[in-house]
Structure formats: C-alpha cells, structure tokens
Design a protein around this motif. Sequence first.
Motif: not given
Length: 477
Positions: A24, A135, A147
């Motif tokens: 991420l 994501i 996220a």
Amino acid sequence: MTSTTTRPVLSKDGGTDNRPGLLLGVVLAAQFMALLDVFIVNVAAPTIRVELSASGAALQLVVAGYTIAYAVILITGARLGALVGHRRMYLGGLALFTAASLACGLAAGTGQLIAFRLAQGVGAALMIPQVLSLIQREFAGERRVKALSAYSAVLATGAAAGQVVGGILVSADLFGTGWRPVFLVNVPIGVALLVLGARVLPRDARTAPTRARALDLPGLVLLAGAVSLLTVPLVLGQEQDWPLWSWLSLGGSLVLLALFGAYESRLARRGGAPLIAPRVLRLRGMGRAVLWIAVSMGVNAGFLFTLTLHLQGGLGHSALRAGLTFGPAAVVFGTIGLTWRRWPARLHHALIPGGFLLAAAGALGVGGLLADGGTGSWGLYPALAALGAGISLAFSPALTGALAAVRPEDAADASGLLATVTQLGQLIGVAAFGTLFLAGADGSGAQNSADALWTTMIALAVAALAGAAAGPWRRAR
C-alpha cells in the motif's frame, strides 16, 4: 460483513510475501508523487517563464499539458492494466513518469519541456489507475476500507503539498538550478519506488486474452476524443478569454460522449467488452457517488486555485507562505480520511451531506474573513480546517461506498471511471470557479481580489449545498 483478510502478495519466486502495508505504501507514494506534479509546477511557472523566455501560451501548455494527457488516457490506462497486468502497467507507467521527470528537469527550451510534460502525464495515466485496481484486488473487508481511506487522504494532502514543496524548492534555488528541482525531485523517489515495487507488487496472472478482455479500440478513440475536447478548453480557455474554438470544442465533446454511450450500449448488447462494464454503472449508488466525487473534487480544486491566486496576487504573499496557508485544510482532510470509519456507525449515513454542509460553512467563513482585503488573522485557520474537513467527509465515504460492491474482475473499470471523474471534477472546478474569480479580480489591489474571492466562496458554498441535496450515503449492496 466481508472477511477482513487480505490476499497474499506473490513474491518473485511465486511464493507469498504477506506485506500489505508495504504494498500500500508503494502504490500510494506513486499516487502522491503524480498528484504532486499537478500542483507543484504552478508556483514554479513565473521562474520558468523568465529563465526559458516562454510565451504565455507556451507556459500554459507547460502547466496544463500534464493534466490534459493525464485526464485523456486514464481510462485507457485502467483497461490496459486489466489486459496486460496491473503490476506491468504500474511499473511501466512509473518508469515513463520518472524518465520524463528527468527529461523535464534537463529541458533546454519550452518546446522540449512541453513534450516531456505530456510524456509525464501519459506515465501518470498508465500508473495511477493501477493503484485503485491493486487495492481492490489485494485487500478485502476492513483492510480495503482502511486502504481506500488512506488513498483519499493522499489525494488531498498531495494537492496542498504540491504548492508547499514547489514553493520550498523554487525559493531554495538549489545549486542555482532555479525551477528544475520541481521535476528532478521525482527521479530518486521514482527509482526507489521501482525497486520496491518490483519486490512487493503481486505478479500478474498469465492468462490468454479473450473476447471478454479485448481492448475496445473504437470506444477508446471516442472517449479519448470526448475527454480531449472537454479538457483542452477547460484548461486553456480562461487564459484566452474563452474564444469561439473553446465553445465549439465543448459542444463537440458532448457529441462524442453521446456517440460513445450509444456505441458502448450496442457493444454490450452484442456480448462484446465495452470500455466500462454496464454492471459497474448499474451498481447501487454508483451514480450518486460519481456526482459526490465530482462535486467534492470540484469544490476542493476551485478553493485551492482561487485562494492561491488571492494570497499571491491580491495579498502579495510568497509562494511558500501561500502554500503553508493550506496546511490546516490538508491536515484535517487527511486525518478525517483515515479515521472516519472508526466513528459510530449510526453517523455514517449522514457524513456526506453533513460534510458538504460543513464545507459550505467553511467557504463562507474564509470568504467573509478575507472580504475586507486583510489577512483574516488567526480566525482564517479554523475556517480553512472546516472547509478541509467538510470536503473530506463528502469525498472519502463516497469513494469507499462506490467501490464497496465492485468485484475484483471489475476493479479496472471502476478504477478508471472514478479516477477520471476525480480528474474531470478538478478541471471543471478550476475552470468554473477560476473564471468567476478572475472576472471579478480584473484589476489591481487587495480589495478587488478580496471582493472576487468573496463572490467565488459564495459560489463554492452553493456547489457544496447542491452536493448535500443529493441525500445521505447508504451502504452499497
């Protein structure tokens, strides 16, 4: 409630590398860098004009060429990610963006700089849709929500940070390089992200192309044409006092958009692969989410653009001081974007309309405090924080809600759609509210500028109230 586990990230040898936080961080760092480049050049523009003897039109293309290429190719980048792999497109787009940044920093003239800025925009458009797609595919349940919250926070802080970082770099004049560090700063960051990305991004599945995954070339051409005819006059029209070609271009964009819709509908009925899957557009709440995202980003961009013009042009603040003024709005936007999911669930349905109402109050507060031609003193910062908080409350739940019901196989379509809506919302916000401000500030002096800003802030408040009127947020199913 869906599962809160994430998919394992494949390592280079085919094993698993369960480091979702690092993954991420890598993709959001690239998102931040690409967004930074939309705004960082604004504060360097005066220096570029002097050092390269750039004409007004050439300077507009240096600033806007990136945005135009970025907006036009976003949906294409999303579909290419689905076709050839999100990892390949992310790394390829990042490599192009980094190389183009180096070329921009070394450019010897405005022609070169314009060409390399266009290449930067293409690289960003190939890279950025993969962020949301990754994501969607690699995170599930609450981790996906977190996220997405981080993603929305990056969108706001990148916009404000671009002005701050640009002001710092230009003011520092490192080694006598003037404006060049605003581009060269991307190079070491891009190289580091390429190395990390090659290690942590999941490997692309090796599947043969099928008709369902085919590239919709006619749809791409029609949509690219429509977006081009829309974005070019929005970016360049106000600087040229909206000549006839700009209105013809806007009308042509509507014609091409209608042709695109008709073609895509017919393709779907024939069992083909339209550029955006109809089932994505039919998801519950997707239409309202698109509206909320467009309005919130339009208000945000209009606020940033016009207040910057007032602070630097009307009040004579330096680029650095003007950039730092947006600190409270950016910090509050980012904080709320990361934490709103922890608030009591009974409040969630009211966050979006409440956020728009708070943004309207903040805009009126900012305009009122600066209406006398002064600096607003310390009272300006709570008003800016309220405006940032309101936009965050409107945008973050809308984005999360829009993607909540999207299946992994539709991630590319949804990512391209929402990334394009975000970008077009910003362009329309700058064009509409910027034109309103510039028309009212036609003259010199802080009071002229303050009067124009007050009118613009009222218009921003009206736009925010229109967003609130669309109703409360409901969980997608």
